[in-house]
Scaffold this active site. Sequence first.
Site, mmCIF file in Angstrom:
data_model
loop_
_atom_site.group_PDB
_atom_site.id
_atom_site.type_symbol
_atom_site.label_atom_id
_atom_site.label_comp_id
_atom_site.label_asym_id
_atom_site.label_seq_id
_atom_site.Cartn_x
_atom_site.Cartn_y
_atom_site.Cartn_z
ATOM 1 N N HIS A 608 0.768 -1.234 0.000
ATOM 2 C CA HIS A 608 0.000 0.000 0.000
ATOM 3 C C HIS A 608 0.803 1.291 0.000
ATOM 4 O O HIS A 608 0.312 2.328 -0.434
ATOM 5 C CB HIS A 608 -0.923 0.008 1.214
ATOM 6 C CG HIS A 608 -1.819 1.207 1.267
ATOM 7 N ND1 HIS A 608 -2.202 1.915 0.150
ATOM 8 C CD2 HIS A 608 -2.409 1.832 2.302
ATOM 9 C CE1 HIS A 608 -2.989 2.921 0.506
ATOM 10 N NE2 HIS A 608 -3.115 2.892 1.801
ATOM 11 N N TYR A 724 -14.558 5.735 9.719
ATOM 12 C CA TYR A 724 -13.601 6.209 8.723
ATOM 13 C C TYR A 724 -14.075 5.807 7.331
ATOM 14 O O TYR A 724 -14.412 4.652 7.093
ATOM 15 C CB TYR A 724 -12.231 5.597 8.990
ATOM 16 C CG TYR A 724 -11.182 5.934 7.958
ATOM 17 C CD1 TYR A 724 -10.269 6.952 8.189
ATOM 18 C CD2 TYR A 724 -11.084 5.228 6.769
ATOM 19 C CE1 TYR A 724 -9.303 7.260 7.261
ATOM 20 C CE2 TYR A 724 -10.114 5.532 5.829
ATOM 21 C CZ TYR A 724 -9.227 6.546 6.078
ATOM 22 O OH TYR A 724 -8.266 6.849 5.155
ATOM 23 N N THR A 737 -4.990 10.620 0.138
ATOM 24 C CA THR A 737 -6.306 10.391 0.733
ATOM 25 C C THR A 737 -6.583 11.378 1.854
ATOM 26 O O THR A 737 -5.679 12.017 2.380
ATOM 27 C CB THR A 737 -6.429 8.963 1.295
ATOM 28 O OG1 THR A 737 -5.449 8.784 2.339
ATOM 29 C CG2 THR A 737 -6.227 7.926 0.215
#
Length: 917
Positions: A608, A724, A737
């Site tokens: 990621h 979230y 993000t």
Amino acid sequence: MVEARPGGKERERERERERGETQRERGNTEKERQRGGGDLTVNWTRGTERKRTLATVAVTWKRQLHPPVQLCPPVQRHPLTAMAEAHQAVAFQFTITPEGIDLQLSHQALCEVCLSGVRSWKKRFARMKNNLITGVYPASPSSWLFVVIGILAATYTRSDPSMGLISKIQQHLPVSQSFSPQCQVIMSAVLFSTILWLFLILAMRLCLRALLSYHHWMFEQHGKMSLTTQVWAVLVRLFFSRQPLLYSYQASLPHLPVPAVKDTVCRVSACLVGGTAVKKLPGTDLCVFLQYLESVRPVMSSDEFEQVCQLAEQFQVRLASRLQWYLKLKALWAANYVSDWWEEYVYLRGRNPIMVNSNYYGMVSKTVLCTAWLPSIQVLTWSPLCVQDFLYVTPTSIQAARAGNTIYAFLLYRRKLNREELKPVRTIVPLCAAQCERMFNTTRVPGEKTGNTPRPIHTSDRHMPDDYVAIYHKGRYFRLWVYRAGRLLSPREIEFQVQKILDDPSVPSPGEEILGALTAGSRVPWAQARKQFFSSGVNKRSLDCIEKAAFFVTLDEEEQGMMGDDPAGNLDCYAKSLLHGKCSDRWFDKSLSVVVYKNGKNGLNAEHSWADAPIVAHLWEYTLATDAFQLGYNEDGHCKGDVDHSLPQPQRLLWDIPLECQEVATQSLVEAQALASDIDCHVFPFRDFGKGLIKKHKISPDAFIQLALQLAYFRDRGTFCLTYEASMTRLFREGRTETVRSCSAESCEFVTALENRETKRCRQLFRVAAEKHQLLYRLAMTGTGVDRHLFCLYVVSQYLGVESPFLSKVLSEPWRLSTSQTPVQQLELFDLVNHPDYISLGGGFGPVADDGYGVSYIIAGENMVNFHVSSKLSCSQTDSHKFGAHIRQAMLDLRTLVTEEAPAPSAGRQPPRKKDL
């Protein structure tokens, strides 16, 4: 007295010279034995452990009068290594002897070297061309010629568009007097035209950046566009009339703005929540929509909320302006004030296993912030775990064939990416494409500690030799070349090569089978083992082959998918397999790891830190569409095309793993297996309705699903929690993000009213809650979110060595419900009308909190939503299957709410309990 024979002394002296030469020769031979000497023979061959197009020079020495000396005993080589050496071509060989030089040439090998060089130079010229086109965008290189012609034409008509600048340039032009005055005028005009052209490009770029900085169009009601937005839309269309390359917009994207501290911390409302008025802090502006304090009010008691307000007030008065000043200074210097710190402190400095915690299956996930500075701070973000195959369709059941098409589609995408032929992703305005640069040939490398500060790094070079992929099968690692004489292998040829790996009968070397577990366990043992056991020799060469490969492929021995007597249960196993596998059969450090199962199903596990989920989703959509609709398979299930049977054998990577390293790998495997066995995954397709019905009632599908999740969580736990949802900030340069805090006062009020059967208020409260969620999402997308700003303020405070109780509390709050939507970005690639079953199942991620849930969903077409739910089996309060049943029922109840006058909630229904796994 005997008379000596004539010449006897000469013969005796000759014999003495021969004896001396023999002794010296023996001494030289012994020296040559130590240094490897002799008559010179040079072989120039293609390297097997280095770049394929490079030449490795092997030098040996032969004696003319004596037999060759064996310098070392013969080495027992692996049969695959011997086969690879037999296949390598000798480009040229020459031997130096007293008779002269014996030269031998191999035209085939030389031809391949030349073709590889030509391919490399073509890449360089293509990059130069793309850099030129991108560098002058929104203008074009040909526009320079038009400017020059225009200025020269004006000059010849005796008009001076430069207002005297051409004459001044001519006076200071350092040219020889041999040039005629007319030539000097032309040169001055060309120079002035070039400078004017560059200024015009700069002006156009500034105008484009100003246009892209306008975000008010996102907040206007559908169908009610203001005059300003209409003018803006016309100008945007004018600038976007040219066909751009992938990175054409990068230099024109605006920088992420730094929000005001009072807007981030203290946007509060005077509305009542739970009967208690929300206090307005001194020195702040009253705002209708809340930010941080409003988001925590529904999940806190009155005393807890009062304490947070006091901490916020102290932070604003004592420390906020000082930290904000440093943050603004960074924003002026850096392209993005968040991204580099986010990657460094959220991902790379984490010491926990990245498997489950960072890597994702599907297209969205989370990570836990774990650094030496932040021992107890949790921060959520998207994390690649894995992406799943088509839900109802498997194009072929032949593992090698599916791997052939998948690998080929990946390589096609990479070629488009390197040539910048991919279209920039756009909503109405373009999105940042910087994350695409590290998609291939990228590995997350564990770093050593500097004191208490580990420094992991990435290995990524777009210009490195990238003509192979690394493959894992039955505990063995292979290198598969995907180019032959500068030509990309066809899918059928890749299938042919993969089948060789599947048929290979060799066994793993000691420790090789569990070697991948090092990447699944904690980062410190892996970093130490890497430095101690993989820094030289055969281990370093094999590790470099994996880390520098285009991507990683696992040929799994299991069968997965929605099949058998329990398709729902097998779907859950499919998700868990993609998430972590056996913990040793994936290379979790690689940016992309493709998994191909024995029955032809496939999936993707992605690391990621290098990019967020939409980047991987874009690649996977292209791969699935190319595999199913463009490449296809023949009637027997094999890839289409012919095979060159002279292809060299895939190269087996060799390892020499000592017992100490095997022990470290075993410990990492035990740790990873404990983490994997605690994950409870539940995947289910929701086909009762989809976004078609939701949009028919003029409601955002994402807001609808988020409110359903709030309702499901309240029914599951009887309370609300911080929620979230990941939102992208790619409207800005190098954006990643931002957090959307989906649990708002409006959503809590709606859920409470629905559960209390206050039917008269529910429909209105539902609309208000959905609009509020959309507003929060837009604020996050336009750079005015909460969490990234507070995170950066905290990093600055740690650099300055000051403590902030407010920031510490904010960043330590648990996210018990972490959610994210998998976006479908290339719907035009799929023919859902004629092939409705060709839709991806999406992907998922692990829970952020030990007592929480992770929920990913993909809105597939008009009538389907796929959900991925995860939790931990060790927590008695969570149950993925139970929560999934709550989600399904909440979706049905909200449909009833929007389609009928009287909602009929069914909070008392008992969903199924957790399965015995």
